[in-house]
Design an enzyme around this catalytic site. Sequence first.
Site, PDB file in Angstrom:
ATOM      1  N   ASP A   1       0.867  -1.170   0.000  1.00 23.10           N
ATOM      2  CA  ASP A   1       0.000   0.000   0.000  1.00 23.10           C
ATOM      3  C   ASP A   1       0.910   1.227   0.000  1.00 23.10           C
ATOM      4  O   ASP A   1       2.092   1.148   0.328  1.00 23.10           O
ATOM      5  CB  ASP A   1      -0.930  -0.007   1.218  1.00 23.10           C
ATOM      6  N   TRP A   2       0.353   2.361  -0.369  1.00 22.36           N
ATOM      7  CA  TRP A   2       1.184   3.543  -0.617  1.00 22.36           C
ATOM      8  C   TRP A   2       1.850   4.024   0.678  1.00 22.36           C
ATOM      9  O   TRP A   2       1.186   4.360   1.651  1.00 22.36           O
ATOM     10  CB  TRP A   2       0.331   4.635  -1.241  1.00 22.36           C
TER      11      TRP A   2
END
Length: 749
Positions: A280-281
């Site tokens: 995930d970012w």
Amino acid sequence: MKNRFIPLLGIFSIFSFTACNNAVQDEMAVAETTPEKAIFEGQPLSMEYEDEITKLISQMTLEEKAGMLHGTSMFATSGVPRLGIPELTMADGPLGIREEISRDSWAPAGWTNDFATYLPAGAGLSATWNPQLAYTFGNVIGAEARDRNKDVLLAPAFNIIRTPLGGRTYEYFSEDPFLNTQITVPYIVGVQENDVAACIKHYAVNNQETNRGTVDVQMDERTLREIYLPAFEAAITDAHAYSVMGAYNRFRGDYLNENEYMLQNVLRDQWGFKGIVISDWAAIHSTVKALKAGADVEMGTPRPFNEFYFADPLIAAVKAGELSEEEVDKHVRRVLRLMYNIKSIDSTGRAKGARNTEQHLKDAYDIASESIVLLKNDKKMLPLDLEGISSIAVIGDNATKKNALGGFGAGVKTKLEVTPLEGLQNRLPESIQINHAQGYLERYSKTDKAKYGDITLNGPVTIDELDPQLLEEAVNAAKNSDVAIIFAGSNRDYETEASDRANLDLPFGQEELINKVMEANPNTIVVMIAGAPFDIENVDQRASTLVWSWFNGSEGGNALADVLLGKVNPSGKLPWTMPKNLEDSPAHATKSFPGGDVATYDEGILVGYKWFDTKNIEPLYPFGYGLSYTDFELSNAKVDKTEAYANAETIRVSVDVENTGKLDGKEVVQLYVSKEDSEVERAAQELKGFIKALVPAGGSKTVTIEIPVKDLAYYSNENSDWVVEPGTYTLRIGNSSRNISEEVIVNIK
């Protein structure tokens, strides 16, 4: 038992192939995108390119290898042009393919050709209880991703709905692992048939937005395996998802993107995953540990791309001897394997994709129209009989609210979003006057942040005082109309990624508005538009007619109008439990939400309806609930055997579904299993099968549900394996978790 789920036959994994052909093919005739094949099983990643991959890797520099393992723009990693390796491009897509953003910032790129079909949110899709439509959804969004030249779709998101306050409940599918699985698998298959990799998320136990970047989730292994992992396992072993997104949170001490147990032991060793893990970012927190644990690609935004853990620090770690180049090669190989499989390196024969087509709009309409849930129809006001009606009041900000681009996270830049008001304008005859009034304002405090207990959630705080003039206009519209329809509920600015709600209250003073309008006109229909449960008990007590809709895509307003007017007979069922009080929900009854540095899932396996049923707590509306404009009766339940063995046997359950009303309709037959004298804790009942049957008015149909005996197993913490416990099982059949009409007994030896 490595895989507890058999490949999906027909529309559900529990249905016999015969039942599919005879009982289901015509049931879903409304969805014209039905695939010819009857098996929802994905294509595994091919290993035929390994020699070519080895040759490519041997020609790459360390810097080129690192470039393939981290974001070098907002949604892409580097390619190696001199070797014919393109970028690996990604797109958000819970509601449709996200508009193009700049390569080095979140600012829109300003393109004029990046429009996409806005599809119903995940809660709406799961409310259809129709895996065929999940396949359709995946196929549409996969085709649109391919048309936008995307390689990886960052979807579907299907974490279990643990709390009704969850900011992403609108996007997730269900509180139940079985329903979750039945929607997830065909969705992924539909996506990947377009030569686009589905990136399933968020792996794993990412069930709250509060402190999501730091919270350490603690639970026992049985809870993990029975509740939070089944859909992920089926996504890998049945749908063969090509990529997995590592979640933000920690699990048992380690961040998920450097959690060797989850990424290596479970995902790769036990499930056989051969694709790539994408963070995930900004969810990577180390270089060597994360890479060795099994993370492959680091994405994110907080720092310059070359400073990512898998960028310059990775190169430095190799040169310092902290990390071998062979380890780096292993991860580059996985990326290249995925790229060959989706034909992004050799694009010969790659799917072309399509976007913004009439067929995609029809598919969005079909999903939306089957998702709408009729909660209450005491006065039989629905479907609306227009004879004698000359005016209709349409009240509420949600009558005109557009949600495609709302909220934090991935919105959709769409050419069409039909609002409820527009839907009624499109469908009502010109002779009927629509008296529109906004009723309430969507307003937020500019200074306050939402709080739950002593934990700041950072969500928006609503201003709940009604505007006197708007209230007066709404009351007058109701008084001067034959019928009033209030479109209330929520929106995607209030239900949003990155924050959980502080309570279940209806925002913006809507409860007062609804009361005033009902006083002015007793013939009032209340339509809630939201993705998650709200406290509507007072509304429910006063309203005779109550409908639940969702953030329902480009054709949502037309679908909703067709349900209200009777062109579509509602067949949606709630994919989660609607509590009377927040404290009745398990994560809140156990006071284990949201936690602080650590979140202990103290309710264990008793999530959602399992808690309510086991603890004998009455919900406002139960899991699986939804009415129709016709009436159904279930009878004559039978099993093909009353005794079975725990090895490879299958139990077949048949039941007659009779439509005793005057309209054709679809009923969801639900099968729950219970075992009262178990040696371990069990829920009072667990969903183990369902079928959505179209039955003509006055007609009947016999449907068959298959249950592999192995699906009756519980996970033994002591044995670290699945165990089918001998004894008597009750198979309970009904049309919601709280409306059981038939029972049969099976003895397992």
